[in-house]
Design an enzyme around this catalytic site. Structure first.
Site, short mmCIF file in Angstrom:
data_model
loop_
_atom_site.label_atom_id
_atom_site.label_comp_id
_atom_site.label_asym_id
_atom_site.label_seq_id
_atom_site.Cartn_x
_atom_site.Cartn_y
_atom_site.Cartn_z
N ASN A 30 -0.21 -0.17 20.99
CA ASN A 30 0.43 0.24 19.73
C ASN A 30 1.71 1.04 19.93
OD1 ASN A 30 -2.67 0.68 17.85
ND2 ASN A 30 -1.36 -1.12 18.08
N ASP B 64 -8.41 -3.11 11.14
CA ASP B 64 -7.17 -3.86 11.07
C ASP B 64 -6.77 -4.13 9.61
OD1 ASP B 64 -4.97 -5.16 12.07
OD2 ASP B 64 -6.02 -7.03 12.50
#
Length: 229
Positions: free
Chosen positions: A54, A6
């Protein structure tokens, strides 16, 4: 080991660059971390590259990521083979474009004889989605009479997961300071240790990786038991 990589977008924003610039930097960091695994005693590494959620990102970012995945596989295939890395992909491939899936299949086949490092890339992956797909496959086997419903337990269900040939992770690392698991390896991480660190993924060096592993080695893992007297 497993990593939720991340912080690529925030890393790029801090430098006044578009998010895809951060994703390219993150891909280069993957290469460094994989290369460091043998010396650090890590034989299995799973990385979270693209989640089922996503797709909610902008079309530009999603298209750029898919192009990056294709470019990375094409550019790194021979080096991965030479380095003894076996690559696997987990996740639902149905929504991915045919060219990318073909490259994924070819890389898995190319590296299938390697055993030095097992790199698993979670691409269009979600833990709940995986469990749903596994349950469907199991249900079909039960309906066909090949499995007795009375025999279904956690061991049987695990055979239908994307990760059925892999060991469960001992440690899950999430970079960028976020303290959540984001639908990643929900079943497999039931007894994993977690490490949430502030470092953004493009800054996550092999030295930081080694430091996290040293901290993990000092932990006492009891798996529901109590310490010995």
């Amino acid at each position: 080991m497993a990593c939720i990589m991340d912080g690529n977008g925030r890393w790029a924003a801090k430098r006044g660059r578009p998010r895809l610039y951060g994703h390219h930097a993150g891909a280069r960091r993957v290469k460094e971390i994989v290369s460091a695994c043998p010396a650090l005693g890590v034989r299995y590494l799973t990385i979270f590259a693209f989640s089922t959620e996503n797709w909610k990102r902008t079309q530009t970012e999603v298209a750029g990521l898919m192009k990056l995945f294709r470019r990375y596989i094409h550019a790194e295939a021979r080096e991965l083979l030479a380095s003894g890395v076996r690559v696997r992909f987990i996740g639902d491939r149905v929504r991915l474009d045919a060219k990318l899936v073909k490259l994924m299949d070819e890389l898995e086949l190319l590296t299938s004889g390697n055993d030095r490092v097992h790199l698993t890339v979670a691409l269009n992956y979600g833990g709940r989605d995986e469990l749903g797909r596994a349950t469907q496959r199991l249900a079909r086997e039960v309906a066909a009479g090949r499995i007795d419903p009375a025999d279904v337990d956690e061991t049987v269900l695990a055979r239908f997961l994307d990760t059925h040939v892999l060991p469960d992770p001992d440690l899950v690392i999430r970079t960028s300071g976020e303290a959540r698991i984001s639908n990643f390896l929900l079943w497999q991480s039931a007894y994993a240790e977690y490490e949430f660190i502030e470092t953004l993924w493009p800054d996550f060096t092999a030295d930081i990786f080694a430091r996290v592993l040293r901290g993990f080695a000092a932990r006492e893992r009891r798996f529901g038991a109590v310490p010995a007297a």
